[in-house]
Structures are given as C-alpha cells and as structure tokens.
Design a protein around this motif. Structure first.
Motif, PDB file in Angstrom:
ATOM      1  N   PRO A   1       0.799  -1.227   0.000  1.00 51.93           N
ATOM      2  CA  PRO A   1       0.000   0.000   0.000  1.00 51.93           C
ATOM      3  C   PRO A   1       0.832   1.279   0.000  1.00 51.93           C
ATOM      4  N   TYR A   2       1.992   1.269   0.669  1.00 50.22           N
ATOM      5  CA  TYR A   2       2.800   2.495   0.713  1.00 50.22           C
ATOM      6  C   TYR A   2       3.366   2.827  -0.667  1.00 50.22           C
ATOM      7  N   PHE A   3       3.895   1.827  -1.364  1.00 49.59           N
ATOM      8  CA  PHE A   3       4.430   2.078  -2.697  1.00 49.59           C
ATOM      9  C   PHE A   3       3.325   2.532  -3.654  1.00 49.59           C
ATOM     10  N   SER A   4       2.160   1.904  -3.566  1.00 54.71           N
ATOM     11  CA  SER A   4       1.035   2.303  -4.420  1.00 54.71           C
ATOM     12  C   SER A   4       0.604   3.738  -4.117  1.00 54.71           C
ATOM     13  N   THR A   5       0.627   4.096  -2.844  1.00 53.15           N
ATOM     14  CA  THR A   5       0.301   5.466  -2.441  1.00 53.15           C
ATOM     15  C   THR A   5       1.303   6.443  -3.034  1.00 53.15           C
ATOM     16  N   MET A   6       2.580   6.111  -2.931  1.00 51.71           N
ATOM     17  CA  MET A   6       3.608   7.000  -3.468  1.00 51.71           C
ATOM     18  C   MET A   6       3.505   7.113  -4.995  1.00 51.71           C
ATOM     19  N   ALA A   7       3.173   6.008  -5.653  1.00 59.45           N
ATOM     20  CA  ALA A   7       3.016   6.049  -7.110  1.00 59.45           C
ATOM     21  C   ALA A   7       1.846   6.947  -7.502  1.00 59.45           C
ATOM     22  N   ALA A   8       0.732   6.851  -6.790  1.00 62.07           N
ATOM     23  CA  ALA A   8      -0.426   7.689  -7.091  1.00 62.07           C
ATOM     24  C   ALA A   8      -0.126   9.160  -6.831  1.00 62.07           C
ATOM     25  N   MET A   9       0.553   9.450  -5.739  1.00 60.31           N
ATOM     26  CA  MET A   9       0.890  10.839  -5.432  1.00 60.31           C
ATOM     27  C   MET A   9       1.935  11.379  -6.411  1.00 60.31           C
ATOM     28  N   THR A  10       2.835  10.523  -6.856  1.00 59.59           N
ATOM     29  CA  THR A  10       3.814  10.925  -7.866  1.00 59.59           C
ATOM     30  C   THR A  10       3.114  11.257  -9.179  1.00 59.59           C
ATOM     31  N   PHE A  11       2.129  10.452  -9.552  1.00 56.93           N
ATOM     32  CA  PHE A  11       1.382  10.716 -10.770  1.00 56.93           C
ATOM     33  C   PHE A  11       0.633  12.054 -10.674  1.00 56.93           C
ATOM     34  N   LEU A  12       0.052  12.343  -9.513  1.00 51.88           N
ATOM     35  CA  LEU A  12      -0.598  13.646  -9.331  1.00 51.88           C
ATOM     36  C   LEU A  12       0.419  14.781  -9.434  1.00 51.88           C
ATOM     37  N   GLY A  13       1.582  14.591  -8.843  1.00 46.65           N
ATOM     38  CA  GLY A  13       2.641  15.599  -8.956  1.00 46.65           C
ATOM     39  C   GLY A  13       3.077  15.799 -10.396  1.00 46.65           C
ATOM     40  N   TYR A  14       3.144  14.712 -11.160  1.00 42.40           N
ATOM     41  CA  TYR A  14       3.512  14.790 -12.570  1.00 42.40           C
ATOM     42  C   TYR A  14       2.450  15.555 -13.362  1.00 42.40           C
ATOM     43  N   ILE A  15       1.184  15.320 -13.048  1.00 43.33           N
ATOM     44  CA  ILE A  15       0.118  16.067 -13.721  1.00 43.33           C
ATOM     45  C   ILE A  15       0.287  17.566 -13.459  1.00 43.33           C
ATOM     46  N   HIS A  16       0.598  17.929 -12.217  1.00 47.92           N
ATOM     47  CA  HIS A  16       0.788  19.345 -11.887  1.00 47.92           C
ATOM     48  C   HIS A  16       2.022  19.919 -12.579  1.00 47.92           C
ATOM     49  N   LEU A  17       3.072  19.138 -12.649  1.00 45.01           N
ATOM     50  CA  LEU A  17       4.266  19.578 -13.374  1.00 45.01           C
ATOM     51  C   LEU A  17       3.935  19.843 -14.840  1.00 45.01           C
ATOM     52  N   MET A  18       3.183  18.945 -15.439  1.00 40.18           N
ATOM     53  CA  MET A  18       2.802  19.129 -16.845  1.00 40.18           C
ATOM     54  C   MET A  18       1.915  20.356 -17.023  1.00 40.18           C
ATOM     55  N   GLN A  19       1.022  20.619 -16.089  1.00 39.34           N
ATOM     56  CA  GLN A  19       0.178  21.804 -16.169  1.00 39.34           C
ATOM     57  C   GLN A  19       1.030  23.074 -16.176  1.00 39.34           C
ATOM     58  N   VAL A  20       1.996  23.120 -15.280  1.00 34.97           N
ATOM     59  CA  VAL A  20       2.878  24.294 -15.206  1.00 34.97           C
ATOM     60  C   VAL A  20       3.698  24.423 -16.489  1.00 34.97           C
ATOM     61  N   LEU A  21       4.253  23.317 -16.974  1.00 33.03           N
ATOM     62  CA  LEU A  21       5.048  23.364 -18.197  1.00 33.03           C
ATOM     63  C   LEU A  21       4.208  23.779 -19.403  1.00 33.03           C
TER      64      LEU A  21
END
Length: 129
Positions: A24-44
């Motif tokens: 569950p911890y790795f899956s949580t980190m993967a989901a939060m990383t994906f959300l962070g990536y979406i935000h990075l793409m929005q800014v870019l």
C-alpha cells in the motif's frame, strides 16, 4: 503539509485493501507521484516549456520509459519526504474513526484528480500550435 499527509492517508487506506494490499505504501507513493507529474505538466504547458522533457514520438518504448522515470524520480523522492510510512499510524489514530471526514476527503480527492487531469488536457488543447 497537512493536506498532503491527509491525501497520502486516503490513498494508503484505499490501497490497503484489494489486490495491492501487500504494497500500500508504494502504491500510495506512485499515485501521489502521478498527481505531482500532472501538476508539473500543467505548469510546463502554461509556461510553454513542455519541450523541457525530451520525449520524441519516434523514440522506442524503453527510451520513453527511462525518460519518464528520470522525470518522475525527483517527484517520487519529494513525496516520500512529505509522506513517510511512519506517518500512517498517527493518521490512522487521527482519522480512523472519523468516517465523515474520510468519506468527504475521498469524494473531494476523486473530484480533484478528475479536474486536474481534465485541466491538463484542456491546457494542452488550448496551447497547441
């Protein structure tokens, strides 16, 4: 910080059941990383700097995967610093019996994820040359 930890708790709680219950911890980190990536793409996209991430359509899958890994690794490391596995216990105590807050948090998290992804797509279409 409090909001990020609450989001981490919601993901951890979700991934603690079902087929991903063993990680569950790795899956949580993967989901939060994906959300962070979406935000990075929005800014870019807003800054018209998407070309900072060197991905060509002609690249093979291995090259694209390695490039995405190198882009997402710093986001993953940041998320692991913001939401540690040791935070789960205290968050379970804090929110474990507060079903109304957890339920509304889950609803708002789903809405937030859908709107973030939709915003990224809309920005991509609006700034497309």
């Amino acid at each position: 910080m409090k909001t990020i930890k609450f989001v981490g708790y919601l993901f951890y709680r979700y991934y603690s059941k079902g087929p991903r219950a063993s990680i569950p911890y790795f899956s949580t980190m993967a989901a939060m990383t994906f959300l962070g990536y979406i935000h990075l793409m929005q800014v870019l996209i807003l800054l018209d700097r998407v070309n900072v991430i060197p991905i060509n359509p002609s690249d093979n899958k291995t090259t694209k995967g390695l490039t995405l890994l190198l882009v997402m690794l710093p986001i993953y490391l940041l998320m692991t610093r913001l939401f540690k596995k040791s935070d789960v216990g205290s968050l379970k105590e804090k929110y474990g019996r507060n079903w109304d807050k957890v339920f509304s948090g889950n609803v708002w998290l789903v809405i937030y994820m859908v709107l973030s992804f939709a915003l990224m797509i809309v920005l991509a279409f609006l700034t497309k040359k």
